[in-house]
Structures are given as C-alpha cells and as structure tokens.
Design an enzyme around this catalytic site. Structure first.
Site, PDB file in Angstrom:
ATOM      1  N   SER A   1       0.834  -1.193   0.000  1.00 33.76           N
ATOM      2  CA  SER A   1       0.000   0.000   0.000  1.00 33.76           C
ATOM      3  C   SER A   1       0.879   1.258   0.000  1.00 33.76           C
ATOM      4  O   SER A   1       1.757   1.407  -0.838  1.00 33.76           O
ATOM      5  CB  SER A   1      -0.950  -0.025   1.200  1.00 33.76           C
ATOM      6  OG  SER A   1      -1.889   1.009   1.126  1.00 33.76           O
TER       7      SER A   1
ATOM      8  N   ASP B   1      -8.505  -5.809  -5.704  1.00 37.13           N
ATOM      9  CA  ASP B   1      -8.280  -4.524  -5.034  1.00 37.13           C
ATOM     10  C   ASP B   1      -8.655  -3.388  -5.968  1.00 37.13           C
ATOM     11  O   ASP B   1      -8.090  -3.256  -7.048  1.00 37.13           O
ATOM     12  CB  ASP B   1      -6.800  -4.419  -4.641  1.00 37.13           C
ATOM     13  CG  ASP B   1      -6.403  -3.031  -4.169  1.00 37.13           C
ATOM     14  OD1 ASP B   1      -7.282  -2.282  -3.698  1.00 37.13           O
ATOM     15  OD2 ASP B   1      -5.209  -2.707  -4.265  1.00 37.13           O
TER      16      ASP B   1
ATOM     17  N   HIS C   1      -6.381  -5.640  -1.137  1.00 34.92           N
ATOM     18  CA  HIS C   1      -5.405  -4.550  -1.079  1.00 34.92           C
ATOM     19  C   HIS C   1      -4.123  -4.945  -0.358  1.00 34.92           C
ATOM     20  O   HIS C   1      -3.048  -4.470  -0.699  1.00 34.92           O
ATOM     21  CB  HIS C   1      -6.035  -3.327  -0.414  1.00 34.92           C
ATOM     22  CG  HIS C   1      -5.165  -2.113  -0.498  1.00 34.92           C
ATOM     23  ND1 HIS C   1      -4.635  -1.660  -1.675  1.00 34.92           N
ATOM     24  CD2 HIS C   1      -4.717  -1.265   0.461  1.00 34.92           C
ATOM     25  CE1 HIS C   1      -3.916  -0.571  -1.451  1.00 34.92           C
ATOM     26  NE2 HIS C   1      -3.937  -0.322  -0.161  1.00 34.92           N
TER      27      HIS C   1
END
Length: 501
Positions: free
Chosen positions: A184, A425, A478
């Site tokens: 991320s 995601d 994610h």
C-alpha cells in the site's frame, strides 16, 4: 610479568565501561519473547522486540518485532517489512499478513483475545523485521513532540539509520541477503529506502548491508495518474460502472493521459490499448488537469461524483467483501483512495463492527495490544505510549511525489524487484501497477502466463529484464497476503529463492 601503565589502564577501563554501558543499553532495549498473552504454550519461533534510537535530538525511538526464519536463520534472507498507511503499526503485517501468528476470530468478552500459529507466514523462508515506523506508529515514540513531525523522506532516513544500528547490534546477520518490503502506501517509500541503503553502501557506510532487492504489494507510487486514474477502467472491467458512465469518465481519462504525456515528454505511441488515438486533437485542446482529484469542469465533476457513489457500493480493499463499519465518516472514494488507506484503519478506539466483517479481527488487536500483560511480554517502555492504535492520526509530510524513478534506478543497477497486486483490489488496481511497470520500458523475458499453487492458478505473472517480476494474486485484496495467504507465501518463497513463480 607484563606491566601496564596508568594511561593504558585508564584506556582499558574506559573501553570496559563503554562496553558495560552498551551491554546495559541492549539489555534494557531488547526483549526475547518466549510467551505471548493469548497464545497457547511457548512460541515455536524466535521472537525479539526492542527499540532503536533514530532521532537523538528529540529522543525518538523506533519499536520493532524481529522473527527468526523457521528454516535456516543463519543463511535465509532478512526482510524488513513496512506496513501500509502513513502512521500504522507493523503489528498489522505481523498478525494479519505475513507473520507467524494470527488472531482467533471470536467475540470479544473482556478477556485477552486469543492468538494461534499462522502456517503461511513468510518466516518459513526469511527472517523478518516488522517496523513500527514512522515514529508515532504502534509503540514507537518521541520524548519531544517535535519528533513526531516527520514525512516520507525523514522517516526513510530514520529507517536507514535503524538498519545500520540494528545490524551493528546483530552482526551475525550481516552476511544474510537483505530485502526491503512493504504494501500500500509503504510501497511508495520502500524503493526510496532501498536506494538510501544502496547509496550508503557505495559511500562506504559501515556496517555494509548485503542489499539484494525489494518487493512491493498493491503499491502506491505517489503519482495520481497511476494510483487514481486506473480505478476507472478497473471499475468498468469488473462491472461496477456502466458503459455509459465509463464513456464519459473515459474521455476524461484520455485527456489526462495526454496531459501526462505532454508534461513528461512521452510519445503518443505509449498510449494504453484502451485509449483511442483518434481523439488526439480533441484531447490536446482540453489539457487542464492531471488527475481525477482535480476535475476542471461541471461535466467532469458530475461524472466523477457518480463514479464515487457507485464505487462506494463495494468494499474498496476487496470488491467482493461486505462494506463494514468505519470509525470516521466515509470520504468520497476518489479522496479516500488518494492516500491508499484501506477501509479499516483505526485512528481512535474502534467501534465494534459486525462479527462477519474482516475488520472484527482488527478490532481484537486494540484490546490485545493495550493489555498490561501484552505490554510486559513485549518489553514496552512504561510511559511512552499510553494507548496503542492500529493507525494514529498525526501530521505527516507527503514529500516523495513519485517512486517510479527509484524503481527505474534500482532495477537498472541490478537489484531484484517483485511487484505484485491482489486482483480484487480497487484502491490500487493492478491495471495502474501494470501500467507503471511497463512504463519502465524493460524487455519482456517471460511473457504473461499463469502461475500455480497445488495445481490451481495462483495468479498471473510477467518477467522483465533487470530482474523485475510483476505478478497478480487471484482473489487477493489490497493487502494480498491477508486474503490469499497460501498463494502469497508460495509466490514469496519462490521469488526469494530465485526460482520462477
């Protein structure tokens, strides 16, 4: 008989006292954890926690968890792992993603939440340092409030300093290969930290770190063109927005791409396949912006408002999962995605979510980490962090505007890189990641193909020159290892061992 002069004696005494001070410092700052509250029996792996001073002016110390490899610690690589979010604890990586423990998901009843062994931890293949960085994340702290005023660059420099000091205290690992990893938002800083280490090695900084490469998952780049714009074709491809809405936002997308080309002196032939070249003249006349976060007319604003409303109907971090309780008011998807924070980051004491939500597991961590028995077991310094939060809301300077140049520099200089994306995601969709990987213009050496785990497709991959591998994880969200742990462990184990996926 050997005679020692007073001067020599004083020198020896000074060295001894210095060694004693260092030894005492290490004893005070390092804890070997053999039992964890909520875990049944002694730990089956070596866990060490501790602090390293990285800001001498403000008394800022970074807290870490170190887990030895369950394979061959003396020879297996060292992986420094950074958790996504700007001020989020490394405990998320340890307990929800790639560490050897995880929570037993049961209703909280006031007692210490239970932990169990996680069979798909990356510690099967590597020694891992989980780092509470920046200062203010997890159990890291600063004696002076000024020490919390950090950003991308400051924190990256402090992490480099952390590694120099940590390896100085753990010289037995200096010969092990070193990799930097993160997902991320940390996917943006990981390559910059890798470059700092490389430059330090070249400058003769000691100890010399055996840096080999880095890996990033569902990563931010800092460039809205890749991080935000590609959410539109992704949303259309998975059926979240209609053809009609896509056509409107599609034109905006083409416009932004041409603007991006002009400002970065790219050639028009680099247009992705879903951008029609026939719109070239129209697009050139309307270049007034750069990304979806800055709509430049009423039509754009209305289209993006519809887009945000529709995409807010899915989970974001994983499009198939239910939308669950948020602590703070939900921002528009475009605004929320800009910093790639997932939907379950706790910036205050969390409200209890429904039990069916994945976020219930995150809810348990608040009570586990704030229990006095946990703090005692981990060796947390009293009076430093009164309340542990999964993520903490503090000012943070976003001063790395783009990580792509670091990817280009590192891979061109021979460092290995793994870039992967969970394909479910929508916060950092694989289309955007694939686009910036291809923008490096490296030669494809192993074309797009499936990779497998236990006879089933684990995802798809493509390998490029300069030791760069891109992979998707089928069904991943994610933070891909959280959703598909077995597949991700297999992917990591093969890559870290220099084997094809």
């Amino acid at each position: 008989m050997v005679r020692i002069t007073m001067t020599a004696f004083r020198s020896l005494l000074s060295v001894f006292l210095l060694f004693l001070c260092i030894s005492n410092h290490r004893v005070a700052s390092v804890t070997v954890v053999k039992h964890l509250p909520g875990f049944n029996g002694p730990l089956s792996f070596y866990l060490e926690t501790g602090y390293v001073l990285v800001d001498e002016v403000n008394g800022g110390e970074i807290f870490y968890y170190f887990v030895e490899s369950e394979g061959n610690p003396a020879e297996d690589p060292i992986l420094l792992w950074l958790t996504g979010g700007e001020r989020c604890s490394a405990f998320s990586g340890l307990a929800y993603e790639i560490g050897p423990i995880r929570f037993v998901k049961t209703l909280y009843n006031g007692s210490i939440p239970q932990l169990e062994y996680h069979p798909y931890g990356y510690t099967k293949h590597a020694n891992i340092i989980f780092l509470d960085a920046p200062i203010g994340a997890g159990f890291s702290y600063s004696l002076n409030p000024k020490g919390y005023e950090v950003g991308d660059i400051t924190t990256s420099m402090q992490i480099h300093k952390f590694l120099i000091k940590w390896f100085g205290d753990h010289p037995q690992y200096l010969s092990n290969s070193l990799y930097i990893g993160g997902d991320s938002y940390a996917g943006k800083t990981a390559p910059f930290i890798t470059q700092l280490i490389s430059e330090g090695n070249e400058a003769g900084q000691r100890p010399l770190l055996n840096l080999k490469g880095y890996l990033v998952g569902n990563p931010s780049t800092g460039e809205s063109f890749y991080d935000v714009n590609y959410q539109v074709p992704y949303a259309h491809g998975v059926g979240i927005i209609s053809d009609q809405i896509y056509e409107v936002v599609y034109l905006i997308s083409v416009t932004k791409f041409m603007c991006y080309n002009q400002r970065n002196q790219l050639i028009n032939s680099s247009l992705p396949s879903f951008f029609p070249l026939s719109l070239h003249q129209v697009i050139q006349r309307s270049c007034r912006g750069e990304d979806y976060t800055n709509p430049n007319n009423v039509v754009c604003a209305e289209a993006l408002d519809v887009f945000s409303k529709l995409t807010n109907e899915e989970g974001g971090a994983h499009i198939l999962e239910p939308i669950c309780i948020l602590v703070s008011p939900r921002k528009s998807r475009i605004e929320n995605r800009r910093f790639l924070r997932d939907d379950y980051l706790w910036f205050s004491k969390p409200e209890e979510p429904p039990f069916y939500c994945r976020s219930y597991g995150y809810y348990l961590s608040y009570f586990w980490a704030n229990d006095n028995s946990t703090r005692e077991a981990l060796g947390i310094k009293k009076g430093t962090v009164n309340e542990w939060l999964r993520c903490r809301a503090l000012p943070y300077e976003v001063d790395i505007k783009s990580s792509i140049k670091y990817h280009l520099n590192l891979t061109s200089r021979g460092y290995r890189a793994l870039v992967y994306s969970g394909d479910h995601d929508s916060l950092a969709p694989f289309l955007g990641t694939q686009a910036w990987v291809r923008s490096l213009n490296f030669t494809v050496v192993d074309g797009w193909r499936a990779w497998h785990v236990d006879g089933q497709t684990g995802g798809f991959t493509e390998t490029y020159s300069n030791n760069l591998t891109f992979a998707t994880i089928k069904g991943g969200g994610h933070t891909a290892p959280e959703y598909q742990p077995k597949e991700c462990m297999a992917m990591f184990g093969r890559w870290i061992s220099n084997q094809p996926l």
